[in-house]
Design a protein around this motif. Sequence first.
Motif, PDB file in Angstrom:
ATOM      1  N   LEU A 248     -10.444   3.805  10.426  1.00 22.11           N
ATOM      2  CA  LEU A 248     -10.186   2.524  11.090  1.00 22.11           C
ATOM      3  C   LEU A 248      -9.066   1.692  10.467  1.00 22.11           C
ATOM      4  O   LEU A 248      -8.644   0.696  11.062  1.00 22.11           O
ATOM      5  CB  LEU A 248     -11.473   1.679  11.076  1.00 22.11           C
ATOM      6  N   HIS A 249      -8.578   2.081   9.293  1.00 23.67           N
ATOM      7  CA  HIS A 249      -7.765   1.122   8.525  1.00 23.67           C
ATOM      8  C   HIS A 249      -6.551   0.609   9.313  1.00 23.67           C
ATOM      9  O   HIS A 249      -6.213  -0.559   9.220  1.00 23.67           O
ATOM     10  CB  HIS A 249      -7.366   1.705   7.161  1.00 23.67           C
ATOM     11  N   ASP A 250      -5.915   1.459  10.108  1.00 20.92           N
ATOM     12  CA  ASP A 250      -4.739   1.015  10.884  1.00 20.92           C
ATOM     13  C   ASP A 250      -5.046   0.885  12.377  1.00 20.92           C
ATOM     14  O   ASP A 250      -4.126   0.934  13.203  1.00 20.92           O
ATOM     15  CB  ASP A 250      -3.583   2.006  10.683  1.00 20.92           C
ATOM     16  N   CYS A 251      -6.318   0.687  12.721  1.00 23.20           N
ATOM     17  CA  CYS A 251      -6.692   0.708  14.147  1.00 23.20           C
ATOM     18  C   CYS A 251      -5.999  -0.382  14.958  1.00 23.20           C
ATOM     19  O   CYS A 251      -5.832  -0.263  16.171  1.00 23.20           O
ATOM     20  CB  CYS A 251      -8.214   0.641  14.323  1.00 23.20           C
ATOM     21  N   ALA A 252      -5.563  -1.463  14.273  1.00 21.60           N
ATOM     22  CA  ALA A 252      -4.942  -2.577  15.011  1.00 21.60           C
ATOM     23  C   ALA A 252      -3.423  -2.574  14.914  1.00 21.60           C
ATOM     24  O   ALA A 252      -2.775  -3.523  15.351  1.00 21.60           O
ATOM     25  CB  ALA A 252      -5.485  -3.900  14.478  1.00 21.60           C
ATOM     26  N   LYS A 253      -2.877  -1.517  14.349  1.00 23.94           N
ATOM     27  CA  LYS A 253      -1.430  -1.478  14.090  1.00 23.94           C
ATOM     28  C   LYS A 253      -0.609  -1.737  15.358  1.00 23.94           C
ATOM     29  O   LYS A 253       0.469  -2.303  15.303  1.00 23.94           O
ATOM     30  CB  LYS A 253      -1.090  -0.095  13.515  1.00 23.94           C
ATOM     31  N   TYR A 254      -1.113  -1.304  16.488  1.00 20.26           N
ATOM     32  CA  TYR A 254      -0.346  -1.456  17.733  1.00 20.26           C
ATOM     33  C   TYR A 254      -1.027  -2.417  18.715  1.00 20.26           C
ATOM     34  O   TYR A 254      -0.707  -2.421  19.892  1.00 20.26           O
ATOM     35  CB  TYR A 254      -0.101  -0.075  18.370  1.00 20.26           C
ATOM     36  N   GLU A 274      -0.917  -8.611   8.942  1.00 16.77           N
ATOM     37  CA  GLU A 274      -1.720  -9.048  10.096  1.00 16.77           C
ATOM     38  C   GLU A 274      -2.602  -7.946  10.670  1.00 16.77           C
ATOM     39  O   GLU A 274      -3.757  -8.164  11.015  1.00 16.77           O
ATOM     40  CB  GLU A 274      -0.796  -9.598  11.200  1.00 16.77           C
ATOM     41  N   HIS A 275      -2.044  -6.718  10.762  1.00 13.91           N
ATOM     42  CA  HIS A 275      -2.829  -5.634  11.396  1.00 13.91           C
ATOM     43  C   HIS A 275      -4.115  -5.341  10.628  1.00 13.91           C
ATOM     44  O   HIS A 275      -5.090  -4.858  11.195  1.00 13.91           O
ATOM     45  CB  HIS A 275      -1.981  -4.360  11.553  1.00 13.91           C
ATOM     46  N   ALA A 276      -4.111  -5.650   9.330  1.00 18.86           N
ATOM     47  CA  ALA A 276      -5.310  -5.394   8.526  1.00 18.86           C
ATOM     48  C   ALA A 276      -6.403  -6.410   8.877  1.00 18.86           C
ATOM     49  O   ALA A 276      -7.586  -6.061   8.975  1.00 18.86           O
ATOM     50  CB  ALA A 276      -4.958  -5.462   7.042  1.00 18.86           C
ATOM     51  N   TYR A 300      -8.407  -5.678   3.536  1.00 15.85           N
ATOM     52  CA  TYR A 300      -7.541  -5.787   2.352  1.00 15.85           C
ATOM     53  C   TYR A 300      -6.809  -4.488   2.026  1.00 15.85           C
ATOM     54  O   TYR A 300      -6.311  -4.321   0.919  1.00 15.85           O
ATOM     55  CB  TYR A 300      -8.368  -6.283   1.156  1.00 15.85           C
ATOM     56  N   HIS A 301      -6.718  -3.579   3.013  1.00 17.10           N
ATOM     57  CA  HIS A 301      -6.097  -2.292   2.687  1.00 17.10           C
ATOM     58  C   HIS A 301      -4.604  -2.411   2.416  1.00 17.10           C
ATOM     59  O   HIS A 301      -4.026  -1.613   1.692  1.00 17.10           O
ATOM     60  CB  HIS A 301      -6.376  -1.233   3.773  1.00 17.10           C
ATOM     61  N   THR A 302      -3.954  -3.415   2.975  1.00 14.27           N
ATOM     62  CA  THR A 302      -2.508  -3.575   2.775  1.00 14.27           C
ATOM     63  C   THR A 302      -2.208  -4.489   1.593  1.00 14.27           C
ATOM     64  O   THR A 302      -1.307  -4.225   0.810  1.00 14.27           O
ATOM     65  CB  THR A 302      -1.861  -4.226   4.026  1.00 14.27           C
ATOM     66  N   SER A 303      -2.975  -5.579   1.495  1.00 12.84           N
ATOM     67  CA  SER A 303      -2.644  -6.623   0.515  1.00 12.84           C
ATOM     68  C   SER A 303      -3.333  -6.420  -0.819  1.00 12.84           C
ATOM     69  O   SER A 303      -2.815  -6.821  -1.851  1.00 12.84           O
ATOM     70  CB  SER A 303      -3.066  -7.983   1.072  1.00 12.84           C
ATOM     71  N   ALA A 318      -5.340   5.477  -1.151  1.00 10.99           N
ATOM     72  CA  ALA A 318      -5.165   6.593  -0.202  1.00 10.99           C
ATOM     73  C   ALA A 318      -4.056   6.275   0.797  1.00 10.99           C
ATOM     74  O   ALA A 318      -3.246   7.137   1.149  1.00 10.99           O
ATOM     75  CB  ALA A 318      -6.481   6.869   0.530  1.00 10.99           C
ATOM     76  N   ASP A 319      -3.994   5.026   1.228  1.00  9.44           N
ATOM     77  CA  ASP A 319      -2.972   4.603   2.188  1.00  9.44           C
ATOM     78  C   ASP A 319      -1.571   4.754   1.591  1.00  9.44           C
ATOM     79  O   ASP A 319      -0.614   5.082   2.278  1.00  9.44           O
ATOM     80  CB  ASP A 319      -3.235   3.132   2.569  1.00  9.44           C
ATOM     81  N   MET A 320      -1.464   4.544   0.283  1.00  9.87           N
ATOM     82  CA  MET A 320      -0.147   4.614  -0.358  1.00  9.87           C
ATOM     83  C   MET A 320       0.293   6.023  -0.729  1.00  9.87           C
ATOM     84  O   MET A 320       1.480   6.309  -0.768  1.00  9.87           O
ATOM     85  CB  MET A 320      -0.134   3.755  -1.622  1.00  9.87           C
TER      86      MET A 320
HETATM   87 FE   LIG Z   1      -1.957  -0.436   7.335  1.00 10.21          FE
END
Ligand SMILES: [Fe+2]
Length: 378
Positions: A248-254, A274-276, A300-303, A318-320
């Motif tokens: 789900l971590h990037d589910c709102a990216k688009y 914002e997407h996070a 908080y996956h991005t920040s 993992a995201d990085m």
């Molecule tokens: Fe992300």
Amino acid sequence: MCDNRSVKRVGIFGGTFDPAHNEHVNLAKSAIEELSLDSLYVVPTFIPPHKKSLTPAADRLAMAKIAFFDLKKVTVSDVEIKREGKSYTYFTVEEIKKENKDAELFLLVGTDMLCDFFTWKNPERILLNCTLVCAGRKGETVPDGFREEFIKRFGKDYRTLNFSGKEVSSTKIRALISLGLSASEYIPKAEEEYIKEQGLYSDKYSDYVKEKLPEKRKIHTVGVIESAVKLAKRVGVDVEKARITATLHDCAKYERKEDYPNFSMPESVPPPVEHAFLGAYIAEHVLGVEDEEIINAVRYHTSGRAKMTDLEKVIFVADMIEENRVYDGVERLREAVEKDFNSGFLLCLKEETEHIIKKKGPIYEKTIEAFNYYVKGE
Ligand SMILES: [Fe+2]
Ligand SMILES: [Fe+2]
């Protein structure tokens, strides 16, 4: 080794087979050839003593039958599944011995299993009926002195296959399928069809992401799932939570925040983060996730932030470093994480913060708090 051909030679290859994949088939082929086997039992476990599998045993059995279909010497056995209790190898070996009284039995084991053999239930009873055969992956070795210790303890040697397999991640195969991507590099087409027909490996979270993300972002998500699950196992984080959060971590990216009228973005959140925040909202309010820890790990996956839980750290890292990332310095981060998770995490956070500062991008207050808390120790 005496090769008396009047004695039938029978191999046993156990595992979760969740799912059975091409590398299992390659290993079976090599074992049949190298050990001159007359037959090989492939035995999907019911409930592995050390590993909980969520895929129904009957499906794993069916998938194994499809995957090994072309190997005429293979019998996919339901001996462990029928028994329904814990899958103890000594018992399985004795069952197969009953069916093959005069045969010489060979039990295939991975390097890590071989190294653990001393802790198995009734190892002597296993060795009474068969010879262990180590089927390692490339680069794997047993510790110095292991063979001597093994022979001293059991009065019997083990064999090692010349074949060394490639590492194939079942997590990755399941993740690819869950997001509607092809897994044909890893499993036969017919097996992929079966998985789709039965709806295995997907849930409402993967269904959502499958619909919302473009292919490139799905590939990244598969990478994050694979990496997060691996790290979760290492760090002692709930693996299923890590899988769901990574999915789900990037589910709102688009997604556009305007399409969610009940959602309000905190003012201080800069655009890259914002997407996070929207993702955390979607996880909770659209997909019904109730687990605060998952929701926060998406948020908080991005920040990052100060005082992160281990799950939050796992997803952030993992995201990085997932395998599709190609930026300068990623290899150094992977190595650091491989060596030690917590110092690897610190390095990821440090590099991420410095990267934003260098780019003169807007920096979120929580990132500064995380930097001060973890890197400066304030
Ligand atoms: Fe992300
Ligand atoms: Fe991501």
